[in-house]
Design a protein around this motif. Structure first.
Motif, PDB file in Angstrom:
ATOM      1  N   GLY A 113       2.144  58.756  -4.463  1.00 32.40           N
ATOM      2  CA  GLY A 113       2.113  57.659  -5.434  1.00 32.40           C
ATOM      3  C   GLY A 113       1.957  56.321  -4.748  1.00 32.40           C
ATOM      4  O   GLY A 113       2.094  56.210  -3.520  1.00 32.40           O
ATOM      5  N   MET A 114       1.674  55.288  -5.509  1.00 30.90           N
ATOM      6  CA  MET A 114       1.482  53.961  -4.942  1.00 30.90           C
ATOM      7  C   MET A 114       2.815  53.369  -4.503  1.00 30.90           C
ATOM      8  O   MET A 114       3.890  53.868  -4.854  1.00 30.90           O
ATOM      9  CB  MET A 114       0.808  53.038  -5.962  1.00 30.90           C
ATOM     10  N   GLY A 115       2.745  52.306  -3.713  1.00 29.51           N
ATOM     11  CA  GLY A 115       3.950  51.638  -3.243  1.00 29.51           C
ATOM     12  C   GLY A 115       4.781  51.094  -4.380  1.00 29.51           C
ATOM     13  O   GLY A 115       4.251  50.525  -5.335  1.00 29.51           O
ATOM     14  N   GLY A 116       6.101  51.277  -4.294  1.00 29.66           N
ATOM     15  CA  GLY A 116       7.008  50.723  -5.290  1.00 29.66           C
ATOM     16  C   GLY A 116       7.218  51.588  -6.509  1.00 29.66           C
ATOM     17  O   GLY A 116       7.970  51.225  -7.418  1.00 29.66           O
ATOM     18  N   SER A 131       2.911  32.294 -16.252  1.00 31.90           N
ATOM     19  CA  SER A 131       2.615  31.887 -14.875  1.00 31.90           C
ATOM     20  C   SER A 131       1.214  32.335 -14.447  1.00 31.90           C
ATOM     21  O   SER A 131       0.737  33.419 -14.805  1.00 31.90           O
ATOM     22  CB  SER A 131       3.648  32.486 -13.914  1.00 31.90           C
ATOM     23  N   GLU A 132       0.581  31.479 -13.633  1.00 30.24           N
ATOM     24  CA  GLU A 132      -0.745  31.783 -13.090  1.00 30.24           C
ATOM     25  C   GLU A 132      -0.706  32.994 -12.161  1.00 30.24           C
ATOM     26  O   GLU A 132      -1.723  33.642 -11.926  1.00 30.24           O
ATOM     27  CB  GLU A 132      -1.270  30.566 -12.310  1.00 30.24           C
ATOM     28  N   ILE A 133       0.463  33.287 -11.617  1.00 29.50           N
ATOM     29  CA  ILE A 133       0.570  34.364 -10.632  1.00 29.50           C
ATOM     30  C   ILE A 133       0.185  35.718 -11.211  1.00 29.50           C
ATOM     31  O   ILE A 133      -0.327  36.592 -10.506  1.00 29.50           O
ATOM     32  CB  ILE A 133       2.001  34.387 -10.037  1.00 29.50           C
ATOM     33  N   TRP A 134       0.387  35.908 -12.527  1.00 30.21           N
ATOM     34  CA  TRP A 134       0.024  37.192 -13.138  1.00 30.21           C
ATOM     35  C   TRP A 134      -1.484  37.450 -13.049  1.00 30.21           C
ATOM     36  O   TRP A 134      -1.937  38.584 -13.144  1.00 30.21           O
ATOM     37  CB  TRP A 134       0.463  37.234 -14.599  1.00 30.21           C
ATOM     38  N   ARG A 146      -3.634  46.198  -9.052  1.00 38.27           N
ATOM     39  CA  ARG A 146      -2.500  47.136  -9.044  1.00 38.27           C
ATOM     40  C   ARG A 146      -2.189  47.647  -7.646  1.00 38.27           C
ATOM     41  O   ARG A 146      -1.039  47.850  -7.287  1.00 38.27           O
ATOM     42  CB  ARG A 146      -2.824  48.308  -9.973  1.00 38.27           C
ATOM     43  N   ASP A 147      -3.237  47.846  -6.818  1.00 43.69           N
ATOM     44  CA  ASP A 147      -3.018  48.402  -5.484  1.00 43.69           C
ATOM     45  C   ASP A 147      -2.608  47.353  -4.465  1.00 43.69           C
ATOM     46  O   ASP A 147      -2.311  47.672  -3.329  1.00 43.69           O
ATOM     47  CB  ASP A 147      -4.286  49.116  -4.996  1.00 43.69           C
ATOM     48  N   GLU A 148      -2.641  46.067  -4.838  1.00 47.27           N
ATOM     49  CA  GLU A 148      -2.254  45.016  -3.908  1.00 47.27           C
ATOM     50  C   GLU A 148      -0.805  44.623  -4.168  1.00 47.27           C
ATOM     51  O   GLU A 148      -0.077  45.320  -4.858  1.00 47.27           O
ATOM     52  CB  GLU A 148      -3.204  43.826  -4.068  1.00 47.27           C
ATOM     53  N   ILE A 149      -0.393  43.500  -3.621  1.00 46.53           N
ATOM     54  CA  ILE A 149       0.980  43.051  -3.815  1.00 46.53           C
ATOM     55  C   ILE A 149       1.209  42.776  -5.295  1.00 46.53           C
ATOM     56  O   ILE A 149       0.475  42.015  -5.918  1.00 46.53           O
ATOM     57  CB  ILE A 149       1.253  41.786  -2.983  1.00 46.53           C
ATOM     58  N   VAL A 150       2.222  43.392  -5.843  1.00 54.35           N
ATOM     59  CA  VAL A 150       2.467  43.310  -7.281  1.00 54.35           C
ATOM     60  C   VAL A 150       2.792  41.867  -7.680  1.00 54.35           C
ATOM     61  O   VAL A 150       3.659  41.238  -7.080  1.00 54.35           O
ATOM     62  CB  VAL A 150       3.642  44.246  -7.674  1.00 54.35           C
ATOM     63  N   PRO A 151       2.078  41.336  -8.711  1.00 52.61           N
ATOM     64  CA  PRO A 151       2.353  39.955  -9.138  1.00 52.61           C
ATOM     65  C   PRO A 151       3.817  39.682  -9.451  1.00 52.61           C
ATOM     66  O   PRO A 151       4.308  38.583  -9.222  1.00 52.61           O
ATOM     67  CB  PRO A 151       1.479  39.809 -10.394  1.00 52.61           C
ATOM     68  N   ALA A 152       4.531  40.699  -9.961  1.00 55.47           N
ATOM     69  CA  ALA A 152       5.953  40.494 -10.276  1.00 55.47           C
ATOM     70  C   ALA A 152       6.743  40.134  -9.016  1.00 55.47           C
ATOM     71  O   ALA A 152       7.686  39.346  -9.082  1.00 55.47           O
ATOM     72  CB  ALA A 152       6.540  41.760 -10.910  1.00 55.47           C
ATOM     73  N   LEU A 153       6.345  40.705  -7.883  1.00 54.79           N
ATOM     74  CA  LEU A 153       7.036  40.387  -6.630  1.00 54.79           C
ATOM     75  C   LEU A 153       6.698  38.970  -6.188  1.00 54.79           C
ATOM     76  O   LEU A 153       7.549  38.235  -5.696  1.00 54.79           O
ATOM     77  CB  LEU A 153       6.657  41.390  -5.535  1.00 54.79           C
ATOM     78  N   ARG A 154       5.433  38.578  -6.366  1.00 61.78           N
ATOM     79  CA  ARG A 154       5.046  37.208  -6.022  1.00 61.78           C
ATOM     80  C   ARG A 154       5.792  36.211  -6.903  1.00 61.78           C
ATOM     81  O   ARG A 154       6.182  35.138  -6.447  1.00 61.78           O
ATOM     82  CB  ARG A 154       3.541  37.023  -6.237  1.00 61.78           C
ATOM     83  N   LEU A 155       5.965  36.575  -8.163  1.00 63.50           N
ATOM     84  CA  LEU A 155       6.668  35.685  -9.085  1.00 63.50           C
ATOM     85  C   LEU A 155       8.114  35.511  -8.645  1.00 63.50           C
ATOM     86  O   LEU A 155       8.663  34.402  -8.682  1.00 63.50           O
ATOM     87  CB  LEU A 155       6.609  36.280 -10.499  1.00 63.50           C
ATOM     88  N   SER A 156       8.738  36.593  -8.212  1.00 60.44           N
ATOM     89  CA  SER A 156      10.119  36.516  -7.745  1.00 60.44           C
ATOM     90  C   SER A 156      10.218  35.687  -6.478  1.00 60.44           C
ATOM     91  O   SER A 156      11.163  34.916  -6.294  1.00 60.44           O
ATOM     92  CB  SER A 156      10.672  37.928  -7.479  1.00 60.44           C
ATOM     93  N   TYR A 157       9.219  35.840  -5.604  1.00 60.70           N
ATOM     94  CA  TYR A 157       9.181  35.014  -4.388  1.00 60.70           C
ATOM     95  C   TYR A 157       9.013  33.542  -4.758  1.00 60.70           C
ATOM     96  O   TYR A 157       9.676  32.664  -4.205  1.00 60.70           O
ATOM     97  CB  TYR A 157       8.024  35.473  -3.494  1.00 60.70           C
ATOM     98  N   ASN A 158       8.139  33.280  -5.729  1.00 55.86           N
ATOM     99  CA  ASN A 158       7.851  31.898  -6.116  1.00 55.86           C
ATOM    100  C   ASN A 158       9.079  31.199  -6.681  1.00 55.86           C
ATOM    101  O   ASN A 158       9.207  29.971  -6.609  1.00 55.86           O
ATOM    102  CB  ASN A 158       6.720  31.888  -7.152  1.00 55.86           C
ATOM    103  N   ASP A 159      10.018  31.975  -7.221  1.00 53.06           N
ATOM    104  CA  ASP A 159      11.226  31.410  -7.827  1.00 53.06           C
ATOM    105  C   ASP A 159      12.275  31.031  -6.784  1.00 53.06           C
ATOM    106  O   ASP A 159      13.249  30.358  -7.092  1.00 53.06           O
ATOM    107  CB  ASP A 159      11.821  32.412  -8.822  1.00 53.06           C
TER     108      ASP A 159
END
Length: 847
Positions: A199-202, A393-396, A401-414
């Protein structure tokens, strides 16, 4: 994401610009007016950062602008550190009143400072020009001043959520259990069977494997079990080593892979085993054949669970098609998200947030890691408008799907600017690297990343709070088999690498890129993974990385005490000469026999780790490192000598010499190091050395108490103000006329430690008849272990039964104790938490 350093970094820069020591030396060099102008321009730029950090997500020009400013911030900080270091050196020289200082006064100042001042002016002019260009560019980029609406970072309480709580996966677990526990007759034709989880990461492959591995039926069914985290590098030796240690419970040295696999084959012979190979990336069938050779000696029905993102190897092994593990069902995903966002498994108490929660869950595609991380981000945001803002958010719009999940970027951005910087720093760690919390915090401190002028908390305590914050938001995880160390999920490691940009780099990644000299000059922090043999060619590209602040040698996987990593001498002699700005240098686990001479001239150095090297002595010039905060020489089995000028290390805060057993005494002058906070050593301190070490905390051993002349000397050490977690009080075996029973008790009475932090207490060779009242006082609420040994004159035991948290108690070699009774138990409920009680060599015990 390019603003990671700026806000946090500029705060540190502003602090330096306003320090009295810097103002004084700047005035003496005639550059104070330039520094004032510099601060004014930085003020203007800092006001634009909030707007720039939002626009950089979609605007490449703004991202480049921030990147240029970030590099310039490093240059400014290096310049200010030069000045601050010179101020320290000048202060120490004036205090020592050395001959060189007197000679210097006879030489005209123009002859000694002209060249340096000229260079300083040139650097300042260059920085000022670049800053003006950046300020002018803001108009073309449309940057303006906007308020920072980001809420203050608060520490999450880990107890609110059970991080091990798993939602769903019962169907998948039961399906795989049937395969694992099937009838052994089905497997009579093969010694072991592969059970893939793809399966994919995460998506939760490792979590599902762990559920199976820990299932009681599985533990009962398989006689031998082993779990190996494989990751990027399919290292057959390391994998085999971990399996051998897991199934035998012993660490054993093997000269080569063949001997190791023969031993493993013998241990697996006719045994029913389960081996989990977690996170396999390799596609090499040849490597696989080498690895599984010993497995054929196992009993039919043995199993190998393989978790992987890649199916190529499985296809070569006869699995032409795999059903990848899917994301959670919508209901399970919503329940998991609510559990982490609201603390309950549904939206019944927050009906207005449910529609937004449904949209978040849809955006996360059922990925557990994304759901947990995003849920923890929203834990402090219960306002509907805040949820709407994050949904828009623009991050979405970024990533697939196979790259860094936008939800993780959003959490980082916070994250706050400081937390972003601390997380990005962890991109220096390769995947599956297990790191120590305390060690990471020391690295953060050395890099100058921890700063909060409005609080009186120590930097170490501040670092701990930041670490716990990142842990609570799932940026870090506890290692599955060792709760004392931590790891990052692969996707989090990818995210850290992504946001790190040009500033944090791993040599293994950079080697895959096409090197350009101008890019190398911008590198600031770099690490490399140790290999058995490391030649100069591997490091040659770093000759251009003259601005490096960090050079970290890292060892991944199982590293035995006998493991040797050979590094070409040319690397150290040539390369380190090119890195004058280093603040962090770790040569840990390398087979070096001497510390390069150039290390003593690295005036910016804050962190020096020489642990488990083969050095024989620490050169005297290391004591010229006035900025050095952390020195680690643990496990240096050949080290016999420390510098005589140790007292010059005025800024040393953390010193670790554990396991360097050839060192027989503390370095001369260690009692003069007023900044020392933690000291790890197998050698004890004398009571006289403790008098000035009022910042010391953690684990401490005090020896030679039998030589203390009077109780006032013990009182001067002021132990009650020091926050020790572990304390050993050792009187030693020497006898003299001072050691009367009254004198001994008076000394011990004055050595009462702080009662709010002490967890372990050991009293050795005390010669008093009885113990003072503080030994066993119930106010020591955190005290979990007590050891009293070789106190031969004592006739009774202290009231240890009153200690509320005491779990382990060891008492030995007290031949004059005849009765162990009520005075030992105290009043009320005795030993409410005791788990282990041991008496040893109590020859006079009658009742």
């Amino acid at each position: 994401m390019a603003e990671i350093v700026l806000s946090a970094f500029l705060t540190v820069v502003f602090e330096k610009l306003t320090s009295e020591a810097l103002k004084k030396i700047a005035h003496s060099k005639g550059i104070d007016s330039e520094l004032k102008k510099l601060k004014k321009t930085l003020d203007q730029i800092q006001d634009l950062l909030n707007d720039a950090s939002q626009k950089e997500v979609t605007n490449e020009a703004v991202k480049r602008w921030l990147n240029g400013l970030q590099h310039l911030a490093y240059d400014i900080d290096d310049l200010l550190d030069d000045l601050a270091t010179e101020a320290i050196e000048r202060e120490l020289t004036e205090k020592s009143g050395s001959t060189s200082s007197k000679v210097r006064k006879l030489i005209p100042s123009c002859c000694t400072s002209f060249t340096l001042s000229s260079r300083m002016h040139a650097k300042l002019d260059d920085i000022a020009t670049k800053l003006r260009e950046l300020v002018e560019a803001k108009n073309n980029l449309g940057l303006s001043v906007i308020a920072n609406e980001k809420p203050k970072v608060e520490r999450y309480e880990a107890s609110l959520i059970d991080p091990s709580g798993i939602v769903g996966r019962e169907y998948e677990k039961n399906k795989l259990l049937k395969k694992l526990l099937g009838d052994r007759d089905e497997f009579s034709s093969q010694n072991f069977t592969i059970v893939p989880i793809v399966g994919m990461g995460g998506v939760g492959k490792t979590t599902l494997a762990r559920m199976l591995y820990d299932e009681k039926e599985v533990k009962d069914h398989f006689k031998l079990r082993a779990w190996v985290c494989v990751s990027d590098e399919f290292n057959i030796l390391n994998i085999s080593k971990v399996i051998y240690q897991s199934v035998t419970g012993e660490k054993k040295e093997f000269e080569d892979l063949n001997l190791l696999q023969e031993a493993l084959k013998e241990k697996l012979w006719n045994q029913l085993f389960l081996i989990v190979l977690d996170d396999v990336w390799s596609e090499s069938y040849r490597d696989w054949e080498k690895l599984v050779g010993p497995f054929f000696s196992g009993s039919p029905g043995s199993m190998i669970i393989m978790t992987t993102r890649k199916e190529q190897l499985l296809r070569k092994l006869g699995f032409p098609h795999q059903d990848p593990l899917q994301g959670l069902s919508h209901d399970d995903a919503l329940s998991l998200f609510a559990q982490h966002a609201l603390g309950v498994d549904n939206f019944d108490t927050h009906p207005t947030l449910r529609p937004h929660g449904e949209l978040f869950v849809k955006k996360c595609d059922g990925l557990p890691l994304a759901l947990i991380t995003l849920g923890r981000l929203l834990r402090k945001k219960t306002d509907e408008e805040e949820w709407k803002e994050l949904l828009d958010s623009e991050i979405w719009k970024l990533g697939k799907r196979d790259e860094i999940v936008p939800a993780l970027r959003l959490s980082y951005n916070d994250l706050s600017a400081t937390l972003k910087l601390l997380f990005a720093y962890c991109s220096l760690f390769p995947k599956d690297y297990e790191f120590d919390k305390e060690e990471l915090i020391l690295l953060w401190i050395a890099e100058g990343f921890l700063h909060q002028p409005t609080t009186n908390k120590s930097k170490q305590w501040l670092g701990l709070e930041y670490f716990e914050e990142l842990l609570s938001r799932s940026f870090f995880q506890q290692a599955p088999d060792d709760k004392s160390v931590f790891v990052m999920h692969d996707l989090m490691n990818d995210l850290a690498t992504f946001v790190a940009g040009d500033f944090f780099s791993r040599l293994d990644i950079e080697m895959k890129k096409e090197f350009r000299m101008e890019a190398l000059e911008k590198h600031r922090h770099m690490s490399f993974v140790c290999e058995d043999y490391m030649v100069y060619k591997r490091f040659k590209p770093l000759k251009g990385a003259k601005n490096l602040r960090t050079f970290l040698a890292l060892s991944v996987g199982v590293v035995e005490s006998w493991a040797i990593f050979y590094l070409s001498n040319k690397v150290l002699s040539d390369l380190l000469q090119e890195l004058p700005l280093l603040r962090v240098l770790s040569l840990s686990d390398l087979s070096i026999t001497e510390v390069p001479e150039v290390v003593g001239s690295m005036k910016h150095l804050r962190y020096l780790n020489l642990s488990r090297t083969k050095i024989i002595h620490l050169p005297e010039n290391v004591c010229n490192l006035y900025n050095l905060q952390t020195l680690i020489v643990s496990g240096c089995h050949k080290l016999i000598k420390l510098p005589e000028s140790f007292s010059k290390l005025k800024n040393l805060q953390h010193f670790d010499m554990r396991g360097s057993f050839r060192l027989k005494k503390m370095p001369l002058g260690i009692g003069e190091l007023k900044s020392l906070q933690t000291l790890f050593s197998d050698i004890g301190l004398a009571i006289t050395e403790l008098t000035k070490l009022q910042s010391l905390h953690g684990k401490v051993c005090i020896v030679g108490l039998g030589s203390v002349q009077n109780a006032m000397d013990a009182r001067a050490a002021n132990l009650s103000r020091m926050r020790f977690s572990e304390l050993e009080l050792n009187w030693g075996s020497e006898f003299n006329s001072l050691r009367t029973e009254t004198h001994e008790k008076e000394v011990l009475n004055e050595l009462k430690p702080h009662n709010n932090t002490l967890k372990k207490l050991e009293i050795v060779s005390y010669r008093g008849i009885e113990f003072p009242n503080w030994v066993g006082d119930p106010s020591f609420l955190r005290l979990t272990k007590v050891s009293i040994d070789d106190c031969e004159e004592c006739t009774c035991l202290p009231r240890l039964g009153q200690l509320p948290s005491l779990r382990k108690l060891i008492i030995g070699w007290m031949s004059k104790v005849k009765v162990v009774g009520l005075e030992f138990l105290g009043t009320g409920l005795a030993f409410p938490s005791l788990e282990i009680l041991r008496f040893d060599s109590m020859s006079g015990w009658e009742e």
